[in-house]
Design an enzyme around this catalytic site. Structure first.
Site, mmCIF file in Angstrom:
data_model
loop_
_atom_site.group_PDB
_atom_site.id
_atom_site.type_symbol
_atom_site.label_atom_id
_atom_site.label_comp_id
_atom_site.label_asym_id
_atom_site.label_seq_id
_atom_site.Cartn_x
_atom_site.Cartn_y
_atom_site.Cartn_z
ATOM 1 N N MET A 9 -22.919 -42.009 34.145
ATOM 2 C CA MET A 9 -23.917 -41.552 33.183
ATOM 3 C C MET A 9 -24.922 -42.669 32.916
ATOM 4 S SD MET A 9 -22.896 -38.465 32.642
ATOM 5 C CE MET A 9 -23.984 -38.014 31.286
ATOM 6 N N SER A 10 -26.157 -42.466 33.325
ATOM 7 C CA SER A 10 -27.192 -43.485 33.158
ATOM 8 C C SER A 10 -27.995 -43.298 31.873
ATOM 9 C CB SER A 10 -28.159 -43.444 34.345
ATOM 10 O OG SER A 10 -28.903 -42.237 34.324
ATOM 11 N N GLY A 11 -27.833 -42.148 31.231
ATOM 12 C CA GLY A 11 -28.665 -41.835 30.083
ATOM 13 C C GLY A 11 -29.927 -41.088 30.455
ATOM 14 N N GLY A 12 -30.064 -40.725 31.718
ATOM 15 C CA GLY A 12 -31.222 -39.983 32.196
ATOM 16 C C GLY A 12 -30.888 -38.527 32.455
ATOM 17 N N VAL A 13 -31.912 -37.749 32.783
ATOM 18 C CA VAL A 13 -31.710 -36.315 32.965
ATOM 19 C C VAL A 13 -30.915 -36.014 34.237
ATOM 20 C CG1 VAL A 13 -33.905 -35.973 34.204
ATOM 21 C CG2 VAL A 13 -32.867 -34.062 32.945
ATOM 22 N N ASP A 14 -31.051 -36.815 35.282
ATOM 23 C CA ASP A 14 -30.372 -36.512 36.544
ATOM 24 C C ASP A 14 -28.856 -36.603 36.409
ATOM 25 O OD1 ASP A 14 -32.778 -36.041 37.861
ATOM 26 O OD2 ASP A 14 -33.012 -38.137 38.422
ATOM 27 N N MET A 34 -22.280 -47.488 32.656
ATOM 28 C CA MET A 34 -22.196 -48.857 33.174
ATOM 29 C C MET A 34 -23.283 -49.733 32.570
ATOM 30 S SD MET A 34 -21.693 -48.009 37.229
ATOM 31 C CE MET A 34 -22.464 -46.388 37.189
ATOM 32 N N CYS A 98 -27.298 -52.763 44.719
ATOM 33 C CA CYS A 98 -26.652 -52.236 43.520
ATOM 34 C C CYS A 98 -25.754 -51.062 43.859
ATOM 35 C CB CYS A 98 -27.710 -51.831 42.497
ATOM 36 S SG CYS A 98 -27.021 -51.192 40.946
ATOM 37 N N GLY A 122 -26.171 -39.007 39.850
ATOM 38 C CA GLY A 122 -27.349 -38.152 39.861
ATOM 39 C C GLY A 122 -28.295 -38.430 41.004
ATOM 40 N N CYS A 194 -33.993 -51.722 38.264
ATOM 41 C CA CYS A 194 -33.228 -51.343 37.073
ATOM 42 C C CYS A 194 -33.187 -52.430 36.014
ATOM 43 C CB CYS A 194 -31.817 -50.936 37.485
ATOM 44 S SG CYS A 194 -31.020 -52.036 38.658
#
Length: 374
Positions: A9-14, A34, A98, A122, A194
């Site tokens: 989970m990156s915090g983005g919509v994807d 992360m 990465c 995502g 990033c």
């Protein structure tokens, strides 16, 4: 967890929609956020905001969320290499590293430690199995395809990974997020490297590579300006040169066509398609093959030397050490040492390698565009 999948989970919509789709498919699903970059005190880090959004999405979906700090691993596995490459005059691609070192290594290990069988992200790419081997395929949305950044993955990683968005277009992802009431539905996509985010790249890099001013010269050796450090620039770059109207030259943009790192000289030309930028042969470091081995020691395929570039036909020769000699059917502009050359057979990503040099000619006798001194 007892089996199931952990979504990065990156915090983005994807990543939010990736988790949504897996939740709808049934089976155990959890999220994992992360932290890959420690706060450097600049105030530009979005990690706290992204973490809050990841928590909110998992709450909306009713799935647990875990947290891991990989900033130390990122520093040693990605960032130190990033700085060393820039210091040597090359232009690295930290997103490739990465993925290999963090997202599909440490993250995968963390997911397995939680009891999960697979991870999901995502990314816009697809995976299938053909003739007993896992394959990495381009995404259905050609404009968002991220297989270029994933070319260092191998069989074990692909076997334990899912890309739920691979068959979707970005507009469909936004629609799904809105329909599910996800708080990230309208969130702007993150851009850039990033750990740099939206901040000024030169200012950031200057914290680790102090300015070292030197001459800007034309390809025929005339000095026309001063640069703050050759490592701040990449081949083909137009912005940031600080060259306005130069007496005796046309009112036209200037482009970086060469870098002499030991001599601290930046070489420029006014032709967008300058001959100093054009090459047809690329030599690389030892390649990584997704299938575990190349299809042959000599074969034809297509390749791209940067993200979002159109893949071009080429002939590949693999030497005994695994290095590649890649000959293109037509000239390629601004192929840059340090970047990744990624090979494709149609929609199938074969693998790739870091570019070491090209046959671009040497401008002004101060170092070839494709042969940057370390």
């Amino acid at each position: 967890m007892n089996g199931g999948v952990v979504v990065g989970m990156s915090g983005g919509v994807d990543s939010s929609v990736a988790a949504l789709l897996l939740r709808q498919a049934g089976g155990p699903v959890a999220g994992l956020f992360m932290r890959n970059w420690a706060d450097d005190g600049s105030g530009d880090c979005r990690a706290d905001e992204d973490r809050r959004d990841a928590v909110a999405v998992c709450g909306r979906l009713g799935i647990p969320i875990h947290f891991r700090d990989f900033s130390a691993e990122y520093w040693s596995g990605v960032f130190e290499h990033f700085i060393a490459e820039y210091a040597a005059g090359r232009t690295p691609n930290p997103d490739v590293l990465c993925n290999r070192e963090i997202k599909f290594a440490h993250f995968l290990e963390a997911a397995h430690a939680l009891g999960a069988e697979r991870i999901a992200t995502g990314h816009y790419a697809r995976i299938d199995r053909h003739c007993g081997r896992w394959r990495l395929l381009r995404a259905s949305d050609a404009g968002k395809d991220q297989s270029y950044f994933l070319h260092q993955l191998g069989q074990a990683q692909l076997a334990a990974t899912a890309f739920p968005l691979g068959g979707l277009h970005k507009r469909e992802v936004r629609e799904l997020a809105r329909g599910a009431g996800l708080p990230t539905a309208a969130k702007k996509d993150s851009t850039g490297i990033c750990f740099i985010g939206e901040r000024d790249f030169r200012e950031f890099l200057g914290r680790y590579l102090p300015a070292r001013p030197g001459e800007i010269r034309t390809a025929d050796g005339r000095t026309i300006g001063e640069h703050p450090g050759v490592f701040y620039f990449t081949l083909g770059q137009r912005e940031g040169l600080g060259l306005g109207g130069v007496r005796g030259f046309a009112q036209a943009p200037w482009y970086v066509v060469g870098k002499d790192v030991p001599g601290n000289v930046l070489v420029v030309d006014q032709d967008h398609d300058s001959r100093w930028l054009m090459s047809t042969v690329i030599w690389t470091a030892p390649a990584h093959w997704i299938a575990g081995a190349p299809p042959a020691t000599r074969f034809e395929c297509s390749a791209q030397a940067r993200y979002r570039q159109q893949a071009e036909p080429c002939a590949v020769a693999v030497d005994d050490g695994g290095r590649l000699e890649v000959r293109f059917a037509g000239p390629q502009r601004a192929v840059t040492p340090g970047q990744s050359l990624v090979l494709y057979d149609g929609e199938v990503c074969l693998g790739g390698a870091v570019i070491e040099r090209t046959d671009a000619p040497a401008p002004g006798g101060v170092g070839a565009a494709g042969k940057l001194a370390a």
